[in-house]
Design a protein around this motif. Sequence first.
Motif, short mmCIF file in Angstrom:
data_model
loop_
_atom_site.label_atom_id
_atom_site.label_comp_id
_atom_site.label_asym_id
_atom_site.label_seq_id
_atom_site.Cartn_x
_atom_site.Cartn_y
_atom_site.Cartn_z
N TYR A 90 12.17 14.90 27.69
CA TYR A 90 13.12 13.83 27.39
C TYR A 90 14.52 14.35 27.58
CZ TYR A 90 9.21 11.40 25.23
OH TYR A 90 8.01 10.79 25.00
N GLN B 3 12.68 9.88 30.41
CA GLN B 3 11.43 10.57 30.11
C GLN B 3 10.86 11.08 31.43
OE1 GLN B 3 7.80 8.21 29.52
NE2 GLN B 3 7.69 9.16 27.50
N LEU C 243 14.47 5.20 29.83
CA LEU C 243 14.06 4.54 28.58
C LEU C 243 15.20 3.74 27.96
CD1 LEU C 243 12.03 7.42 26.88
CD2 LEU C 243 11.22 5.63 28.43
N CYS D 277 8.45 -2.39 31.08
CA CYS D 277 7.07 -2.04 30.76
C CYS D 277 6.15 -2.91 31.61
CB CYS D 277 6.81 -2.28 29.28
SG CYS D 277 7.57 -1.05 28.23
N ARG E 54 12.21 -1.69 28.12
CA ARG E 54 12.13 -0.46 27.34
C ARG E 54 13.42 -0.34 26.54
NH1 ARG E 54 7.85 2.30 29.45
NH2 ARG E 54 7.38 1.78 31.61
N THR F 126 15.49 2.07 23.48
CA THR F 126 15.58 3.30 22.71
C THR F 126 16.63 3.12 21.63
OG1 THR F 126 14.99 4.63 24.63
CG2 THR F 126 16.06 5.78 22.81
N GLU G 10 7.42 6.94 19.86
CA GLU G 10 7.27 5.61 20.46
C GLU G 10 6.74 4.75 19.33
OE1 GLU G 10 5.49 3.33 24.37
OE2 GLU G 10 5.08 5.46 24.10
N ASP G 11 7.69 4.11 18.62
CA ASP G 11 7.39 3.38 17.40
C ASP G 11 6.49 2.17 17.68
OD1 ASP G 11 7.80 3.37 14.61
OD2 ASP G 11 9.20 1.69 14.80
N ASP G 12 6.72 1.53 18.78
CA ASP G 12 5.95 0.38 19.20
C ASP G 12 5.91 0.48 20.72
OD1 ASP G 12 4.55 -1.97 19.04
OD2 ASP G 12 6.23 -3.20 18.36
N ARG G 13 5.10 -0.31 21.34
CA ARG G 13 5.03 -0.22 22.80
C ARG G 13 6.41 -0.49 23.40
NH1 ARG G 13 0.72 -2.55 27.06
NH2 ARG G 13 1.78 -1.66 28.83
N CYS G 14 6.90 0.50 24.15
CA CYS G 14 8.19 0.43 24.84
C CYS G 14 9.39 0.41 23.91
CB CYS G 14 8.25 -0.77 25.78
SG CYS G 14 7.05 -0.62 27.13
N TYR H 6 11.34 3.17 21.67
CA TYR H 6 11.44 4.60 21.40
C TYR H 6 12.48 4.83 20.31
CZ TYR H 6 8.98 4.64 25.81
OH TYR H 6 8.06 4.41 26.79
#
Length: 180
Positions: free
Chosen positions: A93, A103, A113, A139, A145, A147, A164-168, A170
């Motif tokens: 990263y 990434q 990201l 995504c 995405r 962050t 990656e707290d949830d899909r896409c 960060y």
Amino acid sequence: MPDTEPHFIVSSRVNDGLCDCCDGSDEWNNVLLPKDLIIKVKNKKSSVYQGPCENKCAKIIQMNQENYKIKQLGKRLKKSYLQAAGVLDNKAYTVCPFESVKQQQFPHPARVLGRRPQWKHVLPYKYVLQMVAGDADLCPDGISRTTNIHFICGLNDKVTQILEDDRCLYIVKFSTPAAC
């Protein structure tokens, strides 16, 4: 305190058993609090000091100088963040606050990201730097995405955690003196 302008305290605070001056000069008569008013302090760094007073000016000056140095370092770093990188799960990263987050999973090309930083208010007195990737870095299901960079107080600029707290979505924890 030495090297500062003198401050005045009201006469009711002189010889009352509480040390208002860092050198204890307001308690020149060595008055002690009655036993039922004495605060039993387990933490020696308490901000309430009771008679008999000790001279704590040198310790306070040293602590203030250390805090000043950290704040000065933080001011310098705010102007130009250094690039910080971390490697997690065979992914590299690159985090450049206020520029971009990328990434890299070798041998594939780098994936953006987040860009276009914007402050986001999340709690009273707490903000997060949110960076959203462009249309080229969506995504698979078409979601952008994103962050979120959380700045925490630390002596060096460095990434301390990436999730990656949830899909896409960060989450980056970024340690820096600029947050102190």
